[in-house]
Scaffold this active site. Sequence first.
Site, PDB file in Angstrom:
ATOM      1  N   ASP A   1      32.354   2.862 -19.047  1.00  0.00           N
ATOM      2  CA  ASP A   1      33.567   3.527 -18.599  1.00  0.00           C
ATOM      3  C   ASP A   1      34.008   4.562 -19.636  1.00  0.00           C
ATOM      4  O   ASP A   1      33.688   4.440 -20.827  1.00  0.00           O
ATOM      5  CB  ASP A   1      34.691   2.509 -18.393  1.00  0.00           C
ATOM      6  CG  ASP A   1      34.429   1.589 -17.223  1.00  0.00           C
ATOM      7  OD1 ASP A   1      33.673   1.979 -16.314  1.00  0.00           O
ATOM      8  OD2 ASP A   1      34.963   0.459 -17.225  1.00  0.00           O
TER       9      ASP A   1
ATOM     10  N   TYR B   1      29.250  -7.294 -26.248  1.00  0.00           N
ATOM     11  CA  TYR B   1      30.425  -6.422 -26.294  1.00  0.00           C
ATOM     12  C   TYR B   1      31.458  -6.968 -27.277  1.00  0.00           C
ATOM     13  O   TYR B   1      31.553  -8.188 -27.481  1.00  0.00           O
ATOM     14  CB  TYR B   1      31.117  -6.346 -24.924  1.00  0.00           C
ATOM     15  CG  TYR B   1      30.308  -5.727 -23.825  1.00  0.00           C
ATOM     16  CD1 TYR B   1      30.374  -4.351 -23.572  1.00  0.00           C
ATOM     17  CD2 TYR B   1      29.489  -6.499 -23.000  1.00  0.00           C
ATOM     18  CE1 TYR B   1      29.651  -3.775 -22.538  1.00  0.00           C
ATOM     19  CE2 TYR B   1      28.760  -5.939 -21.970  1.00  0.00           C
ATOM     20  CZ  TYR B   1      28.845  -4.579 -21.747  1.00  0.00           C
ATOM     21  OH  TYR B   1      28.122  -4.012 -20.720  1.00  0.00           O
TER      22      TYR B   1
ATOM     23  N   ASP C   1      41.944  -2.418 -16.388  1.00  0.00           N
ATOM     24  CA  ASP C   1      41.817  -1.872 -17.737  1.00  0.00           C
ATOM     25  C   ASP C   1      42.975  -0.920 -18.017  1.00  0.00           C
ATOM     26  O   ASP C   1      43.840  -0.699 -17.161  1.00  0.00           O
ATOM     27  CB  ASP C   1      40.460  -1.202 -17.948  1.00  0.00           C
ATOM     28  CG  ASP C   1      40.234   0.024 -17.061  1.00  0.00           C
ATOM     29  OD1 ASP C   1      41.218   0.588 -16.547  1.00  0.00           O
ATOM     30  OD2 ASP C   1      39.069   0.418 -16.883  1.00  0.00           O
TER      31      ASP C   1
ATOM     32  N   ARG D   1      35.936  -6.215 -17.758  1.00  0.00           N
ATOM     33  CA  ARG D   1      37.283  -6.015 -17.193  1.00  0.00           C
ATOM     34  C   ARG D   1      37.682  -7.186 -16.303  1.00  0.00           C
ATOM     35  O   ARG D   1      38.839  -7.608 -16.284  1.00  0.00           O
ATOM     36  CB  ARG D   1      37.316  -4.733 -16.360  1.00  0.00           C
ATOM     37  CG  ARG D   1      37.379  -3.457 -17.153  1.00  0.00           C
ATOM     38  CD  ARG D   1      37.335  -2.259 -16.226  1.00  0.00           C
ATOM     39  NE  ARG D   1      36.042  -2.131 -15.570  1.00  0.00           N
ATOM     40  CZ  ARG D   1      35.815  -1.390 -14.483  1.00  0.00           C
ATOM     41  NH1 ARG D   1      36.810  -0.747 -13.921  1.00  0.00           N
ATOM     42  NH2 ARG D   1      34.619  -1.308 -13.967  1.00  0.00           N
TER      43      ARG D   1
END
Length: 309
Positions: free
Chosen positions: A41, A69, A83, A182
């Site tokens: 993103d 992550y 988000d 997310r």
Amino acid sequence: MAEPTGILLVDKPGGITSHDVVARARRALNTRKIGHAGTLDPMATGLLVLGIGAATRLLTFLVGLDKDYLATIRLGVTTDSDDADGQVTARAAVSEVAAVTRERIAGGMTGLTGRISQVPSRVSAIKVGGRRAYDLARAGVEVELKAREVVISSLVLQDVREGEGHLDLDVAVSCSSGTYVRALARDLGADLGVGGHLTALRRTRIGPFDVRDAAAVPPGAVPAVDALVDALAAAPLRSAAEVASAVMPALHVDAAQARDLRHGKRVAGLTIDGPRAAAIDPTGRLIGVVERRGPEIKSVMNMPEEQHP
């Protein structure tokens, strides 16, 4: 001049799309033939794997690799995109947020670890009726996405910071391909009864590839997108043989076997470990990816013979 061929690791800056990175790579390497093994993103940073030239053929074998992550989840605030890029849709009462203890957070994270069923974010890139879910969401169309099974190998709480009416959690995530971090933020907030969304995301690993080895914009470079072109132009490309051998067993063959495999023939007398292998010729070039066909092996993806090692 030969077309560049190989795999390029890129540390994507925040605020630009993965397509922006591909566009800068095309400019830096003077080639149009560039693909990627999964996007990030715009708000996210971290590792992108780009295929350059003929090495784009390898990308299909990289997209399913597991990933790591680092993320920040804000509890107490819900957004329509799960988000920080979305619109706030709800805020929990201060007393409700204050009642969220580390023990409750740990319990909620345990429930999101392992093999779980996850409904992707409504602004994901999943196609519904031929259109991306995020395009439908922006057009005001209500989309009901189907749950999918993903694996969260590890979900570790690293820090908790108190804010004004919210809690920020720094977490480390190891997960299967197809996982939406997310959605983890959304589901953890829902489980704790206060809502939640993602405020920061950084991808640090894809399979055997680490963001520390990626081409990056120098600290303080402004504007970052222009500095990215220079960074990509100077970055070394990893050979197709190196990359393929990192994600599957390597199978070294002689010249005659290499010729037969390149011509689509089945070859007997060779064994491979696992469902597929990277066939390497005597000069160190990747012939392609091979699979077993009964007692023989056959290429299921071939690289051009003119590639460079």
